[in-house]
Write an enzyme that holds these catalytic residues in place. Structure first.
Site, PDB file in Angstrom:
ATOM      1  N   LEU A 153      40.737 -13.594   3.947  1.00  0.00           N
ATOM      2  CA  LEU A 153      42.141 -13.695   4.334  1.00  0.00           C
ATOM      3  C   LEU A 153      42.614 -15.145   4.397  1.00  0.00           C
ATOM      4  CD1 LEU A 153      42.110 -10.817   6.923  1.00  0.00           C
ATOM      5  CD2 LEU A 153      43.311 -10.852   4.731  1.00  0.00           C
ATOM      6  N   SER A 158      32.729  -9.432   6.165  1.00  0.00           N
ATOM      7  CA  SER A 158      33.240  -8.358   5.304  1.00  0.00           C
ATOM      8  C   SER A 158      32.137  -7.763   4.435  1.00  0.00           C
ATOM      9  CB  SER A 158      34.392  -8.864   4.429  1.00  0.00           C
ATOM     10  OG  SER A 158      33.999  -9.996   3.687  1.00  0.00           O
ATOM     11  N   ALA A 201      37.936  -6.873   4.345  1.00  0.00           N
ATOM     12  CA  ALA A 201      38.365  -8.267   4.411  1.00  0.00           C
ATOM     13  C   ALA A 201      37.958  -8.910   5.737  1.00  0.00           C
ATOM     14  CB  ALA A 201      39.880  -8.353   4.250  1.00  0.00           C
ATOM     15  N   CYS A 202      37.611 -10.198   5.667  1.00  0.00           N
ATOM     16  CA  CYS A 202      37.390 -10.999   6.873  1.00  0.00           C
ATOM     17  C   CYS A 202      38.011 -12.367   6.621  1.00  0.00           C
ATOM     18  CB  CYS A 202      35.904 -11.095   7.214  1.00  0.00           C
ATOM     19  SG  CYS A 202      34.921 -12.043   6.016  1.00  0.00           S
ATOM     20  N   SER A 203      37.707 -13.341   7.441  1.00  0.00           N
ATOM     21  CA  SER A 203      38.335 -14.663   7.294  1.00  0.00           C
ATOM     22  C   SER A 203      37.903 -15.386   6.023  1.00  0.00           C
ATOM     23  CB  SER A 203      38.011 -15.543   8.509  1.00  0.00           C
ATOM     24  OG  SER A 203      38.549 -14.992   9.673  1.00  0.00           O
TER      25      SER A 203
END
Length: 237
Positions: A219, A197, A176-178
């Site tokens: 996220l 990600s 996961a990333c932003s």
């Protein structure tokens, strides 16, 4: 090209129009055999141009090759599809975490992770703030500053090592990333869109991790849908 082996000083005080006169060990095929020695007169302007070209070639030769993270997105996407890396939405990610022992691997910078993350998530940043102050790093900072970016980042060279210290290659991982990015083609983006990600997922499958998923929507979507979060500030209180 001739081999220049020594420079001959002038024996008089006169000024010569070509100050760089050198002996050569190699003999030109058109040179008369009666000559006692062979001289090569080097034009100073041509010499400067030759040195400039040499510097350019040397710079190109010493430029480091692309790291795996810097590979073209098309190359990354092809491997992700080949390895069947599946994208899941945030609600399915939460279910997989709660019911199937999946681990959310948050690859955002440490500061963002501390502000808020899914409960139980593990943080290994794939990019970090530029730390060194070599000439190359200063140049990169200047390049970032030119575009108004004063917190330049660089690839984290210890990313895989840090992941390996926390997760084995059979772990069930949701990266996961932003923003999340996507592998799905759209009209404007026929090959989807790269994200941190997806780069991390690419590095993981490239290095033998077998169960890698990707968080679609990132996220940002997790927080938007009010799914559970925790932060280090709350834990300290």
């Amino acid at each position: 090209m001739v081999a220049l082996t020594s420079v001959t000083p002038h024996s008089s005080n006169k000024l010569y129009p070509t100050p760089f006169t050198c002996y050569s060990n190699s003999v030109n095929e058109n040179t008369s055999s009666s000559s006692s020695s062979n001289f090569i007169a080097i034009n100073p302007i041509k010499r400067r141009h030759s040195l400039s070209r040499l510097r350019i070639r040397s710079s190109a030769a010493t430029k480091p090759p692309k790291s795996p993270a810097e590979q073209d997105w098309k190359t990354k996407r092809e491997l992700l599809l080949e390895k069947r890396v599946r994208s899941v939405d945030v609600k399915e990610a939460l279910r997989l975490q709660q019911e199937n022992s999946f681990v959310i691997l948050d690859v955002r910078p440490v500061a963002e992770f501390k502000e808020g993350h899914p409960p139980g998530a593990i943080n290994v940043q794939i990019y970090r703030l530029i730390k060194e102050w070599t000439a190359w790093d200063i140049a990169r900072r200047a390049a970032f500053a030119f575009f108004g970016i004063f917190a330049g980042t660089e690839e984290n060279p210890e990313f895989l090592q840090d992941v390996a210290s926390k997760l084995d290659k059979n772990s069930k991982i949701i990266v996961a990333c932003s923003s999340g990015g996507t592998m799905k083609p759209t009209q404007n983006l026929p090959e989807g869109q790269q994200s941190r990600s997806l780069i991390a997922a690419y590095l993981l499958v490239l290095n033998g991790y077998n169960n890698v998923f990707h968080l679609e929507g990132g996220l940002y979507q997790w927080f938007k849908e009010d799914l559970p979060i925790e932060s280090e500030e709350e834990e300290e209180e």
